[in-house]
Design a protein around this motif. Structure first.
Motif, PDB file in Angstrom:
ATOM      1  N   LEU A  57       0.832  -1.203   0.000  1.00  0.00           N
ATOM      2  CA  LEU A  57       0.000   0.000   0.000  1.00  0.00           C
ATOM      3  C   LEU A  57       0.868   1.256   0.000  1.00  0.00           C
ATOM      4  CD1 LEU A  57      -2.735  -1.095   2.571  1.00  0.00           C
ATOM      5  CD2 LEU A  57      -2.988  -0.949   0.079  1.00  0.00           C
ATOM      6  N   ASP A  58       1.924   1.238   0.799  1.00  0.00           N
ATOM      7  CA  ASP A  58       2.817   2.394   0.850  1.00  0.00           C
ATOM      8  C   ASP A  58       3.482   2.630  -0.505  1.00  0.00           C
ATOM      9  OD1 ASP A  58       2.171   2.661   3.521  1.00  0.00           O
ATOM     10  OD2 ASP A  58       4.014   1.711   4.259  1.00  0.00           O
ATOM     11  N   LYS A  59       3.957   1.563  -1.126  1.00  0.00           N
ATOM     12  CA  LYS A  59       4.639   1.702  -2.412  1.00  0.00           C
ATOM     13  C   LYS A  59       3.686   2.179  -3.508  1.00  0.00           C
ATOM     14  CE  LYS A  59       8.747   0.408  -1.122  1.00  0.00           C
ATOM     15  NZ  LYS A  59       9.923   1.321  -1.224  1.00  0.00           N
ATOM     16  N   ALA A  60       2.409   1.814  -3.386  1.00  0.00           N
ATOM     17  CA  ALA A  60       1.417   2.238  -4.371  1.00  0.00           C
ATOM     18  C   ALA A  60       0.882   3.638  -4.075  1.00  0.00           C
ATOM     19  CB  ALA A  60       0.265   1.242  -4.414  1.00  0.00           C
ATOM     20  N   GLY A  61       1.331   4.243  -2.971  1.00  0.00           N
ATOM     21  CA  GLY A  61       0.851   5.569  -2.600  1.00  0.00           C
ATOM     22  C   GLY A  61      -0.586   5.567  -2.126  1.00  0.00           C
ATOM     23  N   SER A  62      -1.046   4.449  -1.569  1.00  0.00           N
ATOM     24  CA  SER A  62      -2.433   4.332  -1.131  1.00  0.00           C
ATOM     25  C   SER A  62      -2.580   4.799   0.321  1.00  0.00           C
ATOM     26  CB  SER A  62      -2.910   2.892  -1.239  1.00  0.00           C
ATOM     27  OG  SER A  62      -4.178   2.730  -0.627  1.00  0.00           O
ATOM     28  N   PRO A  63      -3.631   5.562   0.637  1.00  0.00           N
ATOM     29  CA  PRO A  63      -3.870   5.999   2.018  1.00  0.00           C
ATOM     30  C   PRO A  63      -4.646   4.975   2.839  1.00  0.00           C
ATOM     31  CG  PRO A  63      -5.511   6.988   0.592  1.00  0.00           C
ATOM     32  CD  PRO A  63      -4.596   6.178  -0.315  1.00  0.00           C
ATOM     33  N   LEU A  64      -4.993   3.828   2.245  1.00  0.00           N
ATOM     34  CA  LEU A  64      -5.796   2.835   2.949  1.00  0.00           C
ATOM     35  C   LEU A  64      -5.058   2.314   4.184  1.00  0.00           C
ATOM     36  CD1 LEU A  64      -7.054   0.824  -0.139  1.00  0.00           C
ATOM     37  CD2 LEU A  64      -8.420   2.353   1.279  1.00  0.00           C
ATOM     38  N   CYS A  65      -5.800   2.039   5.237  1.00  0.00           N
ATOM     39  CA  CYS A  65      -5.214   1.491   6.457  1.00  0.00           C
ATOM     40  C   CYS A  65      -5.840   0.132   6.754  1.00  0.00           C
ATOM     41  CB  CYS A  65      -5.390   2.439   7.635  1.00  0.00           C
ATOM     42  SG  CYS A  65      -7.105   2.822   8.037  1.00  0.00           S
ATOM     43  N   LEU A  66      -5.160  -0.644   7.587  1.00  0.00           N
ATOM     44  CA  LEU A  66      -5.538  -2.024   7.849  1.00  0.00           C
ATOM     45  C   LEU A  66      -6.206  -2.155   9.202  1.00  0.00           C
ATOM     46  CD1 LEU A  66      -2.209  -3.700   6.657  1.00  0.00           C
ATOM     47  CD2 LEU A  66      -4.291  -3.282   5.319  1.00  0.00           C
ATOM     48  N   GLU A  67      -7.311  -2.910   9.232  1.00  0.00           N
ATOM     49  CA  GLU A  67      -8.016  -3.196  10.482  1.00  0.00           C
ATOM     50  C   GLU A  67      -8.468  -4.647  10.487  1.00  0.00           C
ATOM     51  OE1 GLU A  67     -11.270  -0.664  11.438  1.00  0.00           O
ATOM     52  OE2 GLU A  67     -10.061   1.181  11.456  1.00  0.00           O
ATOM     53  N   PRO A  68      -8.383  -5.327  11.658  1.00  0.00           N
ATOM     54  CA  PRO A  68      -8.855  -6.712  11.716  1.00  0.00           C
ATOM     55  C   PRO A  68     -10.372  -6.772  11.759  1.00  0.00           C
ATOM     56  CG  PRO A  68      -8.131  -5.988  13.879  1.00  0.00           C
ATOM     57  CD  PRO A  68      -7.800  -4.863  12.928  1.00  0.00           C
ATOM     58  N   SER A  69     -10.917  -7.913  11.366  1.00  0.00           N
ATOM     59  CA  SER A  69     -12.349  -8.141  11.499  1.00  0.00           C
ATOM     60  C   SER A  69     -12.730  -8.153  12.977  1.00  0.00           C
ATOM     61  CB  SER A  69     -12.733  -9.478  10.848  1.00  0.00           C
ATOM     62  OG  SER A  69     -12.021 -10.545  11.448  1.00  0.00           O
ATOM     63  N   HIS A  70     -14.013  -7.952  13.239  1.00  0.00           N
ATOM     64  CA  HIS A  70     -14.465  -7.875  14.630  1.00  0.00           C
ATOM     65  C   HIS A  70     -14.259  -9.196  15.349  1.00  0.00           C
ATOM     66  CE1 HIS A  70     -16.601  -6.156  17.998  1.00  0.00           C
ATOM     67  NE2 HIS A  70     -17.437  -7.188  18.024  1.00  0.00           N
ATOM     68  N   PHE A  71     -14.532 -10.310  14.654  1.00  0.00           N
ATOM     69  CA  PHE A  71     -14.383 -11.632  15.236  1.00  0.00           C
ATOM     70  C   PHE A  71     -13.273 -12.382  14.525  1.00  0.00           C
ATOM     71  CE2 PHE A  71     -18.931 -10.599  15.794  1.00  0.00           C
ATOM     72  CZ  PHE A  71     -19.003 -10.667  17.179  1.00  0.00           C
ATOM     73  N   SER A  72     -12.643 -13.334  15.241  1.00  0.00           N
ATOM     74  CA  SER A  72     -11.645 -14.183  14.608  1.00  0.00           C
ATOM     75  C   SER A  72     -12.340 -15.154  13.660  1.00  0.00           C
ATOM     76  CB  SER A  72     -10.850 -14.955  15.663  1.00  0.00           C
ATOM     77  OG  SER A  72     -11.696 -15.809  16.405  1.00  0.00           O
ATOM     78  N   MET A  73     -11.614 -15.594  12.640  1.00  0.00           N
ATOM     79  CA  MET A  73     -12.186 -16.469  11.618  1.00  0.00           C
ATOM     80  C   MET A  73     -11.199 -17.566  11.247  1.00  0.00           C
ATOM     81  SD  MET A  73     -13.884 -13.857   8.837  1.00  0.00           S
ATOM     82  CE  MET A  73     -14.908 -12.465   9.345  1.00  0.00           C
ATOM     83  N   GLU A  74     -11.717 -18.791  11.116  1.00  0.00           N
ATOM     84  CA  GLU A  74     -10.940 -19.862  10.499  1.00  0.00           C
ATOM     85  C   GLU A  74     -10.852 -19.574   9.007  1.00  0.00           C
ATOM     86  OE1 GLU A  74      -9.265 -22.285  11.828  1.00  0.00           O
ATOM     87  OE2 GLU A  74      -9.980 -22.289  13.904  1.00  0.00           O
ATOM     88  N   GLN A  75      -9.935 -20.262   8.347  1.00  0.00           N
ATOM     89  CA  GLN A  75      -9.586 -19.932   6.969  1.00  0.00           C
ATOM     90  C   GLN A  75     -10.770 -19.983   6.008  1.00  0.00           C
ATOM     91  OE1 GLN A  75      -5.740 -21.195   4.805  1.00  0.00           O
ATOM     92  NE2 GLN A  75      -7.170 -22.809   4.288  1.00  0.00           N
ATOM     93  N   GLU A  76     -11.526 -21.074   6.005  1.00  0.00           N
ATOM     94  CA  GLU A  76     -12.577 -21.218   5.006  1.00  0.00           C
ATOM     95  C   GLU A  76     -13.692 -20.210   5.223  1.00  0.00           C
ATOM     96  OE1 GLU A  76     -14.421 -22.282   1.611  1.00  0.00           O
ATOM     97  OE2 GLU A  76     -12.389 -22.763   2.275  1.00  0.00           O
ATOM     98  N   ARG A  77     -14.030 -19.926   6.477  1.00  0.00           N
ATOM     99  CA  ARG A  77     -15.049 -18.902   6.736  1.00  0.00           C
ATOM    100  C   ARG A  77     -14.603 -17.556   6.191  1.00  0.00           C
ATOM    101  NH1 ARG A  77     -16.607 -16.135  12.524  1.00  0.00           N
ATOM    102  NH2 ARG A  77     -18.132 -14.664  11.704  1.00  0.00           N
ATOM    103  N   ALA A  78     -13.319 -17.234   6.380  1.00  0.00           N
ATOM    104  CA  ALA A  78     -12.803 -15.965   5.873  1.00  0.00           C
ATOM    105  C   ALA A  78     -12.894 -15.919   4.354  1.00  0.00           C
ATOM    106  CB  ALA A  78     -11.358 -15.772   6.334  1.00  0.00           C
ATOM    107  N   LEU A  79     -12.569 -17.011   3.677  1.00  0.00           N
ATOM    108  CA  LEU A  79     -12.613 -17.028   2.218  1.00  0.00           C
ATOM    109  C   LEU A  79     -14.044 -16.915   1.697  1.00  0.00           C
ATOM    110  CD1 LEU A  79      -9.932 -19.801   1.618  1.00  0.00           C
ATOM    111  CD2 LEU A  79      -9.701 -17.378   1.041  1.00  0.00           C
ATOM    112  N   VAL A  80     -14.982 -17.542   2.391  1.00  0.00           N
ATOM    113  CA  VAL A  80     -16.394 -17.435   1.992  1.00  0.00           C
ATOM    114  C   VAL A  80     -16.887 -16.000   2.156  1.00  0.00           C
ATOM    115  CG1 VAL A  80     -18.751 -18.101   2.622  1.00  0.00           C
ATOM    116  CG2 VAL A  80     -16.971 -19.845   2.408  1.00  0.00           C
ATOM    117  N   ASN A  81     -16.568 -15.387   3.280  1.00  0.00           N
ATOM    118  CA  ASN A  81     -16.973 -13.994   3.491  1.00  0.00           C
ATOM    119  C   ASN A  81     -16.355 -13.072   2.455  1.00  0.00           C
ATOM    120  OD1 ASN A  81     -18.498 -14.706   5.691  1.00  0.00           O
ATOM    121  ND2 ASN A  81     -17.195 -13.733   7.223  1.00  0.00           N
ATOM    122  N   LEU A  82     -15.098 -13.335   2.104  1.00  0.00           N
ATOM    123  CA  LEU A  82     -14.431 -12.514   1.108  1.00  0.00           C
ATOM    124  C   LEU A  82     -15.110 -12.660  -0.250  1.00  0.00           C
ATOM    125  CD1 LEU A  82     -12.005 -10.634   0.528  1.00  0.00           C
ATOM    126  CD2 LEU A  82     -10.716 -12.693  -0.096  1.00  0.00           C
ATOM    127  N   ALA A  83     -15.425 -13.893  -0.637  1.00  0.00           N
ATOM    128  CA  ALA A  83     -16.079 -14.118  -1.926  1.00  0.00           C
ATOM    129  C   ALA A  83     -17.414 -13.394  -2.013  1.00  0.00           C
ATOM    130  CB  ALA A  83     -16.273 -15.617  -2.150  1.00  0.00           C
TER     131      ALA A  83
END
Length: 295
Positions: A57-83
């Protein structure tokens, strides 16, 4: 019960919906990238990926910042939510044909392919379990532990290696200690941190064998966010070109690679039927190639 009988009531209701839509659009453009939160005590597993994501993000000059999800997620749940483009904007994970079909992959391996170089975790009272293993056939007498939704499970099984699975990452360590399976293959760049975690106190790293299958860990994005994927891709390409990607990689993993003593291990090659054709194997600068003994 309130009934919207009058035109004024309808105008109020429609105005409320419009405001909600505007607030939703504002939230989408709020400048935050949400990533899956790790469970308590496992935050260390995200440190490197987050550092590379912030670097991109820094190299691309992006002002976006990173924040974790409210709840922890196992891998497949995270991928489903992302899709579904719900609550998450990015996930990093091993690639597969299926994952690249439903998600947008930035095809620059964060791990330089080292998630496909595996050392076995063993119970400390079985430290010499694999000392006589020289071939894939030798390894078939032992059962590996893996996550039920991990690509690794399918890769091992496609090589006719027995696998016992669990739906929980943490439970795999307890199952190994209880000898529910024989060994737990872990990446050469994650095994040492896992051994230093309290759950690894009764475990050791095998000193004899190195499993290998070609794979890559990528940043994945929703197909509805090609703009975000392209921003990260551009930033990573800049980081590769100016050397900052490599410096960050070495900062995190140089000591782990020395500790793994790869050139003293017997390598066992496995095929990976899940590897997409688009994997950039023709770009040697993206991959780490250990010096190892070949069978």
């Amino acid at each position: 019960m309130f009934r919207m009988r009058s035109p004024a009531a309808w105008r109020w209701f429609l105005g409320f919906l419009l405001l909600g839509l505007q607030l939703s659009q504002y939230a989408d453009a709020s400048g935050v990238i949400h990533y899956p939160r790790r469970g308590d005590g496992d935050e260390f597993r995200a440190t490197y990926a987050l550092a590379q994501l912030q670097l991109a993000l820094d190299k691309a000059g992006s002002p976006l910042c990173l924040e974790p999800s409210h709840f922890s997620m196992e891998q497949e749940r995270a991928l489903v939510n992302l899709a579904r483009n719900q609550r998450l904007d990015v996930v990093w994970s091993m690639t597969s044909i299926e994952r690249e079909q439903r998600l947008l992959a930035v095809r620059i391996p964060l791990d330089k392919g080292l998630f496909g170089w595996r050392i076995a975790l063993l119970p400390s009272n079985r430290a010499q379990l694999l000392k006589d293993v020289r071939t894939r056939d030798d390894l078939r007498q032992f059962s590996a532990g893996q996550g039920h939704d991990w690509p690794d499970s399918l890769i091992l099984r496609s090589n006719d290696l027995p696998v016992t699975t669990s739906s929980s990452y943490g439970s795999l360590f307890r199952m190994l200690s209880a000898q529910r399976f024989d060994y737990f293959p872990r990446s050469v760049i994650e095994i040492w941190d896992e051994l230093e975690h309290p759950r690894g106190k009764l475990l050791v790293a095998d000193t004899h064998v190195l499993l290998h299958y070609p794979t890559a860990m990528y940043f994945f994005f929703s197909r509805k966010r090609p703009d975000l994927a392209e921003t990260v891709r551009q930033g990573m390409e800049i980081a590769l070109a100016d050397g900052s990607f490599e410096r960050l990689f070495q900062q995190h993993f140089a000591a782990s690679l020395r500790r793994a003593d790869l050139n003293q291990r017997q390598i066992i090659e496995l095929h990976n039927p899940l590897l997409p054709d688009a994997t950039p194997l023709q770009r040697p600068e993206l991959w780490f190639t250990p010096t190892v003994q070949r069978p």
